[in-house]
Design a protein around this motif. Structure first.
Motif, PDB file in Angstrom:
ATOM      1  N   ASP A 127       0.825  -1.214   0.000  1.00 34.84           N
ATOM      2  CA  ASP A 127       0.000   0.000   0.000  1.00 34.84           C
ATOM      3  C   ASP A 127       0.859   1.263   0.000  1.00 34.84           C
ATOM      4  O   ASP A 127       0.484   2.273  -0.602  1.00 34.84           O
ATOM      5  N   ARG A 128       2.001   1.211   0.668  1.00 38.94           N
ATOM      6  CA  ARG A 128       2.879   2.382   0.680  1.00 38.94           C
ATOM      7  C   ARG A 128       3.381   2.696  -0.727  1.00 38.94           C
ATOM      8  O   ARG A 128       3.444   3.856  -1.131  1.00 38.94           O
ATOM      9  N   GLN A 130       1.805   1.847  -3.502  1.00 39.51           N
ATOM     10  CA  GLN A 130       0.622   2.321  -4.219  1.00 39.51           C
ATOM     11  C   GLN A 130       0.337   3.783  -3.876  1.00 39.51           C
ATOM     12  O   GLN A 130       0.032   4.603  -4.749  1.00 39.51           O
ATOM     13  N   ASP A 131       0.453   4.128  -2.595  1.00 34.95           N
ATOM     14  CA  ASP A 131       0.203   5.504  -2.165  1.00 34.95           C
ATOM     15  C   ASP A 131       1.192   6.479  -2.792  1.00 34.95           C
ATOM     16  O   ASP A 131       0.838   7.619  -3.121  1.00 34.95           O
ATOM     17  N   GLN A 134       0.036   6.985  -6.304  1.00 34.61           N
ATOM     18  CA  GLN A 134      -1.223   7.719  -6.344  1.00 34.61           C
ATOM     19  C   GLN A 134      -1.022   9.186  -5.972  1.00 34.61           C
ATOM     20  O   GLN A 134      -1.596  10.082  -6.595  1.00 34.61           O
ATOM     21  N   GLY A 135      -0.181   9.446  -4.973  1.00 33.08           N
ATOM     22  CA  GLY A 135       0.095  10.825  -4.585  1.00 33.08           C
ATOM     23  C   GLY A 135       0.784  11.589  -5.694  1.00 33.08           C
ATOM     24  O   GLY A 135       0.483  12.766  -5.945  1.00 33.08           O
ATOM     25  N   ARG A 153      -6.091   7.384  -8.595  1.00 37.74           N
ATOM     26  CA  ARG A 153      -5.831   5.949  -8.444  1.00 37.74           C
ATOM     27  C   ARG A 153      -5.842   5.261  -9.803  1.00 37.74           C
ATOM     28  O   ARG A 153      -5.023   4.364 -10.063  1.00 37.74           O
TER      29      ARG A 153
END
Length: 207
Positions: A127-128, A130-131, A134-135, A153
């Motif tokens: 998730d990190r 992915q974040d 996405q950020g 996303r």
């Protein structure tokens, strides 16, 4: 190396390191837990002190891979300097470098068939990453009106898929190696075409 690591209390990491080497040689599904133990210099029973089985060991390799991967993506973006676009493109290059420099980890992360959602620590590491994507995607849209911004996303996932495709095309002696342009240029041109199609960047962006 394995026995020395074991006697210093580093058996868990010694097994991870051994597994990375086995994945690079045989693929993520081509080795046994006993082989990892033998390469680490310990008995076949020793891995069970830290891992319930082969899949849990693979999950730890993938977790460490995602942790490093996320750090590289975050470092490449570097707060969006000097522009969000140039920083975003740097992340693509960081993606390709990670796959090239850490093939055992990359294969464990993306080619082993592991269920990321079954391991909380692995999920958090993935998730990190992915974040980070996405950020960075969201930063590209800041100049656009809120109702004109594509979903961050969606863009992150599309570019991630494109990056993975380039790795698969060019990696490990595959057909992309005979292409007239390199992997870096292939990915950058694809991302720029995609972003222009979304209207996120002008036809001749200033980086």
């Amino acid at each position: 190396m394995g026995r020395e690591s074991y006697h210093h209390g580093n058996l868990r990491q010694a097994l991870v390191d051994a597994t990375v080497g086995l994945i690079e040689d045989k693929g993520p599904m081509g080795f046994t837990l006993a082989e990892a133990a033998r390469l680490a210099g310990v008995s076949a029973a020793a891995p069970y002190r830290h891992f319930s089985g082969r899949d849990q060991l693979l999950e730890e390799v993938a977790r460490q891979g995602f942790h490093d991967f996320a750090l590289r993506l975050e470092s490449a973006f570097d707060g969006g300097k000097p522009s969000a676009l140039s920083a975003f493109l740097r992340m693509g290059q960081a993606y390709l470098r990670f796959a090239s420099e850490k093939p055992g980890f990359y294969m464990a992360m993306f080619e082993s068939g592991l269920s990321i959602t079954g391991n909380a620590d692995l999920t958090a590491a993935a998730d990190r990453a992915q974040d980070a994507m996405q950020g960075a995607s969201a930063a590209l849209f800041e100049r656009l009106a809120p109702d004109s911004r594509p979903p961050a996303r969606m863009v992150a996932n599309h570019v991630w898929a494109m990056s993975h495709g380039v790795v698969e095309l060019f990696g490990r002696g595959r057909p992309g190696g005979r292409a007239p342009i390199g992997a870096d240029d292939m990915l950058e041109s694809g991302v720029l075409i995609y972003l222009r199609g979304l209207g996120v960047i002008p036809a001749d962006p200033t980086r």
